[in-house]
Design an enzyme around this catalytic site. Structure first.
Site, PDB file in Angstrom:
ATOM      1  N   LEU A  39       0.840  -1.198   0.000  1.00 21.16           N
ATOM      2  CA  LEU A  39       0.000   0.000   0.000  1.00 21.16           C
ATOM      3  C   LEU A  39       0.874   1.246   0.000  1.00 21.16           C
ATOM      4  O   LEU A  39       1.894   1.288   0.693  1.00 21.16           O
ATOM      5  CB  LEU A  39      -0.906   0.011   1.232  1.00 21.16           C
ATOM      6  N   ASN A  46      -2.839  -7.123   8.578  1.00 24.81           N
ATOM      7  CA  ASN A  46      -2.495  -8.027   7.479  1.00 24.81           C
ATOM      8  C   ASN A  46      -2.260  -9.434   8.032  1.00 24.81           C
ATOM      9  O   ASN A  46      -1.836  -9.589   9.178  1.00 24.81           O
ATOM     10  CB  ASN A  46      -1.203  -7.515   6.820  1.00 24.81           C
ATOM     11  N   THR A  47      -2.525 -10.430   7.193  1.00 26.36           N
ATOM     12  CA  THR A  47      -2.141 -11.792   7.570  1.00 26.36           C
ATOM     13  C   THR A  47      -0.957 -12.187   6.699  1.00 26.36           C
ATOM     14  O   THR A  47      -0.894 -11.824   5.523  1.00 26.36           O
ATOM     15  CB  THR A  47      -3.269 -12.816   7.331  1.00 26.36           C
ATOM     16  N   HIS A  48      -0.038 -12.951   7.278  1.00 26.93           N
ATOM     17  CA  HIS A  48       1.164 -13.342   6.524  1.00 26.93           C
ATOM     18  C   HIS A  48       1.481 -14.811   6.804  1.00 26.93           C
ATOM     19  O   HIS A  48       1.476 -15.228   7.964  1.00 26.93           O
ATOM     20  CB  HIS A  48       2.345 -12.450   6.934  1.00 26.93           C
TER      21      HIS A  48
HETATM   22  C1  GRF Z   1      -2.565 -16.057   2.518  1.00 24.08           C
HETATM   23  O1  GRF Z   1      -1.657 -17.045   2.903  1.00 24.08           O
HETATM   24  C2  GRF Z   1      -2.031 -14.676   2.791  1.00 24.08           C
HETATM   25  O2  GRF Z   1      -1.330 -14.565   3.965  1.00 24.08           O
HETATM   26  C3  GRF Z   1      -1.092 -14.523   1.627  1.00 24.08           C
HETATM   27  O3  GRF Z   1      -1.832 -14.999   0.542  1.00 24.08           O
HETATM   28  C4  GRF Z   1      -2.724 -16.013   1.012  1.00 24.08           C
HETATM   29  C5  GRF Z   1      -4.104 -15.618   0.586  1.00 24.08           C
HETATM   30  O4  GRF Z   1      -4.963 -16.689   0.651  1.00 24.08           O
HETATM   31  N1  GRF Z   1      -0.632 -13.169   1.510  1.00 24.08           N
HETATM   32  P1  GRF Z   1      -6.532 -16.514   0.443  1.00 24.08           P
HETATM   33  O5  GRF Z   1      -6.742 -15.590  -0.752  1.00 24.08           O
HETATM   34  O6  GRF Z   1      -7.101 -15.964   1.702  1.00 24.08           O
HETATM   35  O7  GRF Z   1      -7.022 -17.898   0.154  1.00 24.08           O
END
Ligand code: GRF
Length: 215
Positions: free
Chosen positions: A92, A106-108
């Site tokens: 972003l 954010n998820t990582h």
């Molecule tokens: C997740 O593992 C996220 O952390 C990464 O991309 C994946 C997205 O998966 N950046 P989804 O679109 O939620 O299935």
């Protein structure tokens, strides 16, 4: 009730988990809109739950900043309490981070600060790691560098390829994400405080590093 905007780029399995959790009447948050930077498969989940969507197609803008400007306008329409990057594969621009962080998470798919960036799963495998993990964090101006809100280890198993490993990480990501959103909604988790605490910590690390050793 905490209102949430979810931004995606891909299949949206994390989004789906959030939609399922927030559909329960007792859950203290609701997804109010789902946005994406491209025609994402995950829009189908939003439609299945009757949640409005918006598309801010990255390719249609001359620069990241202009794209970010349109994203800000869309978010201003919905005025969510929280913005969740759930597989949104774009960095972003600073104006978006300035406007929304720390209400921007954010998820990582790695145990940050290990393996940041777009290839966290592949990088853990390439490094020969025996364990990796999943992290939910506040977004700052770095790439996956913001204050960590929750994380959990996931073992790398013999014979894992990136696909298999990612498939085992994703359920952990989903669980952490749903739990973090719940804790933000109930105010168990205070994003402003978490962000301020991380700033104090990084300043004290900088101070420590610049203090000469005494004999
Ligand atoms: C997740 O593992 C996220 O952390 C990464 O991309 C994946 C997205 O998966 N950046 P989804 O679109 O939620 O299935």
């Amino acid at each position: 009730m905490l209102t949430v905007a979810v931004l995606i780029s891909g299949t949206g399995s994390n989004l789906r988990a959030l939609l399922e959790a927030t559909a329960a009447p007792a859950f203290p948050a609701r997804v109010v809109v789902v946005g994406a930077d491209r025609e994402a498969e995950g829009f189908a989940h939003a439609e299945a739950f009757g949640i409005p969507t918006f598309l801010v197609a990255y390719e249609q803008f001359d620069s990241r900043d202009e794209w970010g400007g349109e994203l800000l306008e869309q978010l201003a329409v919905w005025k969510p309490d929280l913005v969740v990057l759930s597989g949104m594969m774009r960095v972003l621009p600073p104006a978006v981070v300035a406007a929304w962080s720390p209400r921007l998470i954010n998820t990582h798919p790695a145990f940050l600060p290990e393996y940041p960036g777009a290839h966290g799963v592949r990088d853990a495998l390439a490094a020969g790691a025996t364990e990796t993990g999943a992290t939910v964090h506040i977004v700052d101006n770095g790439v996956d560098t913001g204050p960590i809100l929750a994380q959990e280890r996931v073992a790398v198993l013999p014979g894992d390829d990136a696909h298999r490993l990612h498939d085992r990480i994703k359920p952990v990501e989903r669980r952490l994400l749903v739990d973090v959103v719940r804790r933000i909604a109930t105010r168990e988790l205070d994003l402003a405080a978490a962000s301020a605490a991380a700033l104090v910590l990084s300043q004290s690390r900088r101070d420590e590093a610049s203090t000469p050793d005494r004999p």
